[in-house]
Design a protein around this motif. Structure first.
Motif, PDB file in Angstrom:
ATOM      1  N   CYS A  89      -6.314  -2.122   0.741  1.00  0.00           N
ATOM      2  CA  CYS A  89      -5.576  -2.105   1.998  1.00  0.00           C
ATOM      3  C   CYS A  89      -6.587  -2.041   3.145  1.00  0.00           C
ATOM      4  O   CYS A  89      -7.379  -1.095   3.215  1.00  0.00           O
ATOM      5  CB  CYS A  89      -4.642  -0.903   2.059  1.00  0.00           C
ATOM      6  SG  CYS A  89      -3.815  -0.750   3.655  1.00  0.00           S
ATOM      7  N   CYS A 115       0.223   3.706   3.239  1.00  0.00           N
ATOM      8  CA  CYS A 115       0.712   3.442   4.598  1.00  0.00           C
ATOM      9  C   CYS A 115       1.976   2.583   4.618  1.00  0.00           C
ATOM     10  O   CYS A 115       2.569   2.378   5.673  1.00  0.00           O
ATOM     11  CB  CYS A 115      -0.382   2.779   5.443  1.00  0.00           C
ATOM     12  SG  CYS A 115      -0.783   1.099   4.932  1.00  0.00           S
ATOM     13  N   CYS A 169       0.861  -1.182   0.000  1.00  0.00           N
ATOM     14  CA  CYS A 169       0.000   0.000   0.000  1.00  0.00           C
ATOM     15  C   CYS A 169       0.893   1.226   0.000  1.00  0.00           C
ATOM     16  O   CYS A 169       1.693   1.422   0.911  1.00  0.00           O
ATOM     17  CB  CYS A 169      -0.915  -0.004   1.222  1.00  0.00           C
ATOM     18  SG  CYS A 169      -1.842   1.531   1.389  1.00  0.00           S
ATOM     19  N   LYS A 181      -6.195  -1.300   6.137  1.00  0.00           N
ATOM     20  CA  LYS A 181      -5.939  -0.178   7.046  1.00  0.00           C
ATOM     21  C   LYS A 181      -6.441   1.134   6.456  1.00  0.00           C
ATOM     22  O   LYS A 181      -7.007   1.971   7.155  1.00  0.00           O
ATOM     23  CB  LYS A 181      -4.437  -0.043   7.316  1.00  0.00           C
ATOM     24  CG  LYS A 181      -3.852  -1.164   8.126  1.00  0.00           C
ATOM     25  CD  LYS A 181      -2.363  -0.921   8.328  1.00  0.00           C
ATOM     26  CE  LYS A 181      -1.729  -2.074   9.085  1.00  0.00           C
ATOM     27  NZ  LYS A 181      -0.263  -1.952   9.113  1.00  0.00           N
ATOM     28  N   CYS A 182      -6.200   1.339   5.149  1.00  0.00           N
ATOM     29  CA  CYS A 182      -6.497   2.632   4.522  1.00  0.00           C
ATOM     30  C   CYS A 182      -7.819   2.641   3.755  1.00  0.00           C
ATOM     31  O   CYS A 182      -8.320   3.709   3.426  1.00  0.00           O
ATOM     32  CB  CYS A 182      -5.379   3.003   3.555  1.00  0.00           C
ATOM     33  SG  CYS A 182      -3.753   3.036   4.309  1.00  0.00           S
TER      34      CYS A 182
END
Ligand SMILES: [Zn+2]
Length: 132
Positions: free
Chosen positions: A37, A26, A23, A39-40
């Motif tokens: 991703c 991040c 990614c 997380k994002c």
């Protein structure tokens, strides 16, 4: 035929060359590659990335009762390997003294036959790891 040819072809980059993804938002690496991703989410930008081919054994098991198609290889080690970038993957450990296969042992990727359907069928290749 146990595995469809198109699936083997689609997965050839990750299985042959250990291509995962990263990614760009991040910096987190993923293997196998993902489309998003976690997380994002929408802010993430996923790009293909070569994974490190060296790592260490995170955990392992010795398989005595192998599944269909792998009987001739038993007993063999299956391990979760943690690559140098922290990514963990499940893999077979080959060409290694049993005494060398332990938690924390350094390993590197090797290219091996994974399975063949029959004498006229598909032979699939991919990554395995060996103790160094
Ligand atoms: Zn991200």
């Amino acid at each position: 035929m146990r595995h469809a040819l198109p699936l083997i072809w689609r997965k050839s980059l990750e299985r042959y060359r250990l291509i995962g993804c990263s990614c760009e938002n991040c910096g987190t690496d993923y293997f196998p590659p993902r489309k998003v991703c976690p997380k994002c989410r929408r802010k993430g930008k996923i790009a293909p990335k070569q994974m490190p081919t060296e790592g260490k054994v995170y955990s392992y098991s010795l398989v005595h009762a192998a599944p269909s198609g792998f009987e001739f290889e038993a007993p063999y080690h299956v391990a979760i390997v943690e690559l140098a970038n922290g990514v963990r993957l499940l893999t077979q450990i080959v060409d290694s003294d049993a005494a060398k296969v332990k938690i924390g042992a350094p390993v590197k990727m090797v290219f091996r036959k994974i399975f063949e359907d029959d004498c006229e069928g598909v032979i699939a290749y991919g990554y395995k790891f060996k103790a160094v």
